[in-house]
Design a protein around this motif. Structure first.
Motif, PDB file in Angstrom:
ATOM      1  N   THR A   1     -42.290 156.670 111.582  1.00 40.85           N
ATOM      2  CA  THR A   1     -41.992 155.848 110.576  1.00 40.85           C
ATOM      3  C   THR A   1     -43.532 155.644 109.487  1.00 40.85           C
ATOM      4  OG1 THR A   1     -40.419 154.153 111.644  1.00 40.85           O
ATOM      5  CG2 THR A   1     -41.127 153.290 109.984  1.00 40.85           C
ATOM      6  N   ALA A   2     -43.257 155.775 108.633  1.00 39.54           N
ATOM      7  CA  ALA A   2     -44.333 155.662 107.111  1.00 39.54           C
ATOM      8  C   ALA A   2     -43.349 154.580 105.963  1.00 39.54           C
ATOM      9  CB  ALA A   2     -45.412 156.677 106.685  1.00 39.54           C
ATOM     10  N   THR A   3     -43.840 153.812 105.136  1.00 39.48           N
ATOM     11  CA  THR A   3     -43.287 153.322 104.804  1.00 39.48           C
ATOM     12  C   THR A   3     -43.899 154.003 102.714  1.00 39.48           C
ATOM     13  OG1 THR A   3     -42.932 150.926 103.336  1.00 39.48           O
ATOM     14  CG2 THR A   3     -45.309 151.525 104.386  1.00 39.48           C
ATOM     15  N   THR A   4     -42.237 153.933 102.567  1.00 36.30           N
ATOM     16  CA  THR A   4     -42.644 154.657 100.983  1.00 36.30           C
ATOM     17  C   THR A   4     -43.106 153.250  99.600  1.00 36.30           C
ATOM     18  OG1 THR A   4     -39.930 153.791 100.499  1.00 36.30           O
ATOM     19  CG2 THR A   4     -40.968 156.224 101.195  1.00 36.30           C
ATOM     20  N   THR A   5     -42.827 152.219 100.455  1.00 38.40           N
ATOM     21  CA  THR A   5     -43.604 150.860  99.656  1.00 38.40           C
ATOM     22  C   THR A   5     -45.211 150.649  99.576  1.00 38.40           C
ATOM     23  OG1 THR A   5     -41.335 149.541  99.510  1.00 38.40           O
ATOM     24  CG2 THR A   5     -43.396 148.278  99.244  1.00 38.40           C
ATOM     25  N   TYR A   6     -45.666 151.173  99.885  1.00 40.31           N
ATOM     26  CA  TYR A   6     -47.505 151.260 100.456  1.00 40.31           C
ATOM     27  C   TYR A   6     -47.840 152.654 100.684  1.00 40.31           C
ATOM     28  CZ  TYR A   6     -46.129 146.169  99.800  1.00 40.31           C
ATOM     29  OH  TYR A   6     -45.426 145.076  99.844  1.00 40.31           O
ATOM     30  N   ASN A   7     -47.296 153.481 100.084  1.00 37.45           N
ATOM     31  CA  ASN A   7     -48.219 155.145 100.693  1.00 37.45           C
ATOM     32  C   ASN A   7     -48.037 155.860  98.572  1.00 37.45           C
ATOM     33  OD1 ASN A   7     -49.082 155.602 102.755  1.00 37.45           O
ATOM     34  ND2 ASN A   7     -47.472 155.394 103.850  1.00 37.45           N
ATOM     35  N   GLU A   8     -48.207 156.632  99.347  1.00 39.09           N
ATOM     36  CA  GLU A   8     -48.016 157.743  98.303  1.00 39.09           C
ATOM     37  C   GLU A   8     -47.900 159.455  98.894  1.00 39.09           C
ATOM     38  OE1 GLU A   8     -49.203 158.040  95.116  1.00 39.09           O
ATOM     39  OE2 GLU A   8     -50.547 156.421  95.220  1.00 39.09           O
ATOM     40  N   PRO A   9     -46.504 159.676  97.865  1.00 43.14           N
ATOM     41  CA  PRO A   9     -45.925 160.835  98.534  1.00 43.14           C
ATOM     42  C   PRO A   9     -46.583 161.607  98.813  1.00 43.14           C
ATOM     43  CG  PRO A   9     -45.077 160.420  96.265  1.00 43.14           C
ATOM     44  CD  PRO A   9     -46.018 158.991  96.663  1.00 43.14           C
ATOM     45  N   PHE A  10     -47.601 162.575  98.104  1.00 44.56           N
ATOM     46  CA  PHE A  10     -48.228 163.521  98.227  1.00 44.56           C
ATOM     47  C   PHE A  10     -48.826 162.957  99.871  1.00 44.56           C
ATOM     48  CE2 PHE A  10     -52.026 166.752  98.410  1.00 44.56           C
ATOM     49  CZ  PHE A  10     -51.367 167.491  97.275  1.00 44.56           C
TER      50      PHE A  10
ATOM     51  N   ARG B   1     -41.204 170.012 115.544  1.00 44.51           N
ATOM     52  CA  ARG B   1     -40.534 169.244 116.118  1.00 44.51           C
ATOM     53  C   ARG B   1     -41.418 167.568 115.199  1.00 44.51           C
ATOM     54  NH1 ARG B   1     -43.711 167.988 121.221  1.00 44.51           N
ATOM     55  NH2 ARG B   1     -45.373 169.726 120.277  1.00 44.51           N
ATOM     56  N   ALA B   2     -41.360 167.694 114.186  1.00 43.15           N
ATOM     57  CA  ALA B   2     -41.851 166.302 113.081  1.00 43.15           C
ATOM     58  C   ALA B   2     -40.708 165.213 113.001  1.00 43.15           C
ATOM     59  CB  ALA B   2     -42.965 166.744 112.063  1.00 43.15           C
ATOM     60  N   GLY B   3     -40.737 164.722 112.756  1.00 38.64           N
ATOM     61  CA  GLY B   3     -39.759 163.926 112.301  1.00 38.64           C
ATOM     62  C   GLY B   3     -39.946 162.331 110.972  1.00 38.64           C
ATOM     63  N   TRP B   4     -39.338 162.842 109.764  1.00 38.13           N
ATOM     64  CA  TRP B   4     -40.535 161.073 109.345  1.00 38.13           C
ATOM     65  C   TRP B   4     -39.013 159.678 109.159  1.00 38.13           C
ATOM     66  CZ3 TRP B   4     -39.836 160.486 102.894  1.00 38.13           C
ATOM     67  CH2 TRP B   4     -40.479 159.157 102.774  1.00 38.13           C
ATOM     68  N   ASN B   5     -39.730 159.194 109.900  1.00 35.72           N
ATOM     69  CA  ASN B   5     -38.300 157.372 109.224  1.00 35.72           C
ATOM     70  C   ASN B   5     -38.424 157.156 108.134  1.00 35.72           C
ATOM     71  OD1 ASN B   5     -36.595 156.030 109.621  1.00 35.72           O
ATOM     72  ND2 ASN B   5     -38.278 154.336 110.836  1.00 35.72           N
ATOM     73  N   LEU B   6     -38.231 157.740 106.747  1.00 35.53           N
ATOM     74  CA  LEU B   6     -37.955 156.427 105.669  1.00 35.53           C
ATOM     75  C   LEU B   6     -37.713 155.156 105.610  1.00 35.53           C
ATOM     76  CD1 LEU B   6     -36.969 157.789 102.509  1.00 35.53           C
ATOM     77  CD2 LEU B   6     -37.411 155.800 102.540  1.00 35.53           C
ATOM     78  N   ALA B   7     -38.953 154.697 105.591  1.00 33.01           N
ATOM     79  CA  ALA B   7     -38.994 152.490 105.815  1.00 33.01           C
ATOM     80  C   ALA B   7     -39.075 152.148 104.790  1.00 33.01           C
ATOM     81  CB  ALA B   7     -39.184 152.152 106.947  1.00 33.01           C
ATOM     82  N   THR B   8     -39.134 151.345 104.031  1.00 33.52           N
ATOM     83  CA  THR B   8     -39.965 149.826 102.582  1.00 33.52           C
ATOM     84  C   THR B   8     -40.112 149.336 102.722  1.00 33.52           C
ATOM     85  OG1 THR B   8     -37.310 149.460 102.316  1.00 33.52           O
ATOM     86  CG2 THR B   8     -37.384 151.166 101.390  1.00 33.52           C
ATOM     87  N   SER B   9     -40.946 148.863 104.299  1.00 30.07           N
ATOM     88  CA  SER B   9     -41.677 147.508 104.579  1.00 30.07           C
ATOM     89  C   SER B   9     -40.377 146.576 104.489  1.00 30.07           C
ATOM     90  CB  SER B   9     -42.921 147.803 103.540  1.00 30.07           C
ATOM     91  OG  SER B   9     -43.387 148.615 104.089  1.00 30.07           O
ATOM     92  N   ALA B  10     -40.914 145.847 105.341  1.00 33.39           N
ATOM     93  CA  ALA B  10     -39.295 144.668 105.578  1.00 33.39           C
ATOM     94  C   ALA B  10     -40.071 142.478 105.144  1.00 33.39           C
ATOM     95  CB  ALA B  10     -39.974 144.452 107.651  1.00 33.39           C
ATOM     96  N   GLY B  11     -41.624 142.608 105.237  1.00 31.71           N
ATOM     97  CA  GLY B  11     -41.968 141.135 104.519  1.00 31.71           C
ATOM     98  C   GLY B  11     -43.738 141.584 104.030  1.00 31.71           C
TER      99      GLY B  11
END
Lengths: 464, 464
Positions: A101-110, A126-136
């Motif tokens: 999981t990596a949040t899009t709210t507190y990260n840079e896309p690059f 074998r990589a997968g990215w769980n796109l999350a927007t952070s919960a709090g």
């Protein structure tokens, strides 16, 4: 209904297990969050059972800021940063998919594009990215912000973030790198694609400084189930982790989301829906019940209340009697869909606050089932055959024990029913999940798009 | 002068090697930047030789934006993100230190503190962070900025960034985590320290969601040698990678920086200075010269010019004849100290543009030496004994060959002279480097601070 292939299985690894009191279990690895050998053992167990992937949730903050309850909770207090952890695990495994999981709210896309592309090369696809927007809000305060952005703004940013990341992953065609020592030409200039993205949230030139990933693009995963979350998933996700309590609920979600895909020109098979399930398995039903009771006994009230409060989006419940009903709640900006699920449940069942936190303690609102291997397999089969699921996000209540139980008891039962693979079908996560290879937009596919669903049509990129 | 312990050795791993044409060498691993097995092999070679650490430089962009020269250069085009790579390598090694570069200009301190703390736990105490401020505009454009911040602003931000990271690493005392299953107390509340940092660049609440690192804090490394860089290093760094051409220059830098430490209440031994050295080793001097000539032949003019232009801070030299002198240059915001070094050199030696790029092609302004193992060891010994260096940042011109040569030929010669270790002294990078354990500010040290220099006094934190 007709059998639609075989079930996918993902192991969702909460450090000590998904039950809120798991760390207190006598066989729990209490320091799991920072114990690398523990995670390697879990990953190898899942790989031995031929799971598609392991998955790590995340929080970029100590989630519980109430020191009284926090000091009794092992969840989201201290644990490895997921990408860093998974690349260590990549070196200790060969087949299992690795979803962080990596949040899009507190990260840079690059940064995110680069790290997942690196992980895909390190793990050879074998990589997968769980796109999350952070919960709090707790995360906002660690990143020089004074407030957590509103739900709609987060999804707006997430959508553009995903576009940028995907675009950066296509910075180079699969065969851009000639590395011709004789002529001195390292790459073919026409096969570099500078992104030059400019949007409301981001301006990113590119190109990415990582070659195209062995999977073309790492697998894109999502877990939001709000309206905005479902729509973003229909547009961009290849796997959805979801939460449903009943077959009907799961079927409704499945039909809803799969139905949205055609809007984006996508075939229903290009998105796999995996509801969460937290199984307590016994050799007898009594044994399963006893295992459950043992865990429920270990819940400290401060911990139960804190968990409930977080799951309701940060609502303070401390003034309300534990054995009274759930009060009217203010609207939340944090985790909309989860709050609604819990409020509906409490109203329907007439749960007190204590009953509600006990109910979620096992799997935080996910589907929790108990019984023998046959009982569990019966239910998974019903969901799979009933088009409620393409597979399951298995959430062991304790670790390593709960995963061992599932692998040793339930997986053989699923195999007997031909519901789960005997061997990995492919070399990459994408191939095992039966997802198509994302050809580079500038490259001519060698076969009509339809022929590649299943992902077997194309070898791993030569630049892996 | 008296022998001051033994030399430290760090292996600086540029994917295909430090010589700009290294990738064209017949035995080069041309896809090195995205070849995980190649890096594992290099790390194991360095570990077999008992090097203190391996080190990865970084650039958060494809550095050369001129497609004509870029397409002929393997350097900083596509390569792994360093932290992700090192945690993979951590799982494949046991002793060697793992130092990654991460810029403070285009990152958030919470992410950096978290990733390096994670890497330290995964590697059981072998992580180091090379704090960099980024060398050019190309990175800015990948992070929604329109310009690279000015040199002074970058250092101002870097200084605060380092404070925040260090503070976050001290979020928990070493023994904060009780994990007492019986009582249900997971951590001791008084041993959690919320940072609550608020400064001109950052507002970061904390605490970090990773337990205190096995090394207390990962080792802090720097490589800047401008006035601001030296001062920041004197305040915060534990290792400096530097560039010097002559013994006198190296001695002057060594004396200068070590002399600044007392201002910050630091002992001279708590900072290790490691000049870069790029050795071409032969079994005879003729063999070494032949190896060098073979590499120089492989330099494409477009590549040489591009390298020079980048090293001068992005100056465009394309209008000037290759065999004419270096023109007057505008002041640079990018890499001040490096530009001055090169301009001084060209003036002193009367170099044409072509001669200057040929001169830097081997090691980009670092100390490049050629000869037999004895020749190389003589020079390293003179620098070490002459208080110009606490050890060396070894920059193999080619990989894996250049590292193999150094390990097989030079290291045994250094051992014969008792200049380098036979076995690792400690279990952590910090212990091997002879750096003190950074006790938590809130914890009472068990011995007077002086007694811990050497890092042997204290066992690894129990929460590792």
């Amino acid at each position: 209904m007709a059998r639609h292939g075989q079930s996918k299985l993902n192991a969702f690894l909460h450090p000590t297990g998904h039950h809120v009191a798991a760390w207190r279990h006598p066989r729990a690895q209490a320091d799991a969050g920072v114990n690398f050998d523990h995670y390697v053992e879990l990953a190898r167990t899942a790989e031995r059972a031929k799971f598609d992937a392991i998955f790590l949730a995340d929080s970029a903050a100590v989630r519980d800021q109430n020191i009284e309850s926090a000091s009794r909770v092992a969840r989201y207090v201290v644990h490895f940063e997921p990408i860093t952890l998974l690349s260590g695990i990549a070196a200790a495994t060969r087949h299992i998919g690795l979803i962080a999981t990596a949040t899009t709210t507190y990260n840079e896309p690059f940064h995110i594009a680069r790290k997942f592309a690196s992980l895909d090369h390190i793990s050879k696809g074998r990589a997968g990215w769980n796109l999350a927007t952070s919960a709090g809000e707790v995360e906002a305060f660690n990143f020089s912000r004074t407030a957590h952005p509103a739900h709609a703004d987060r999804y707006d940013r997430a959508r553009e973030f995903a576009q940028v990341v995907t675009g950066l992953w296509d910075s180079w065609e699969d065969d851009a790198f000639l590395r011709d020592k004789e002529s001195g030409l390292y790459f073919e200039p026409s096969k570099q694609h500078v992104l030059n993205h400019s949007g409301p949230h981001f301006a990113v030139r590119g190109p990415l400084n990582v070659a195209r990933a062995p999977q073309g693009r790492p697998v894109l995963v999502q877990a939001g189930s709000s309206e905005a979350g479902k729509e973003l998933a229909a547009e961009t996700a290849e796997v959805i982790f979801t939460a449903a309590q009943t077959l009907e609920e799961a079927q409704a979600f499945y039909t809803d989301v799969k139905g949205r895909l055609s809007r984006y020109g996508r075939h229903a098979d290009t998105l796999k829906i995996l509801p969460g399930v937290s199984p307590i398995v016994g050799r007898t039903r009594d044994e399963a019940e006893a295992k459950f009771a043992e865990l429920q006994e270990l819940i400290h009230p401060a911990v139960g209340l804190s968990l409930l409060s977080q799951m309701l989006g940060g609502v303070d419940l401390s003034g309300h009697p534990l054995d009274g009903p759930l009060p009217e709640l203010p609207e939340t900006n944090a985790a909309k869909s989860r709050q609604k699920l819990l409020v509906d449940l409490a109203r329907r069942e007439g749960f007190s606050i204590r009953q509600l936190y006990q109910w979620i303690a096992g799997a935080r609102g996910h589907w929790a089932i108990r019984g023998t291997a046959k009982d569990i397999a019966d239910q998974l089969e019903a969901w799979f055959e009933g088009h409620a699921a393409d597979g399951f996000n298995v959430m062991p209540p304790t670790l390593p024990g709960g995963l061992d139980d599932f692998v040793d008891l339930v997986v053989p039962e699923l195999r007997r029913r031909k519901l789960f693979r005997e061997e990995y079908e492919g070399r990459t996560l994408r191939e095992n999940l039966g997802l198509p290879y994302p050809h580079h937009p500038a490259a001519k596919p060698s076969a009509p798009p339809g022929c590649e669903v299943g992902g077997q049509a194309r070898p791993i990129a030569a630049n892996g």
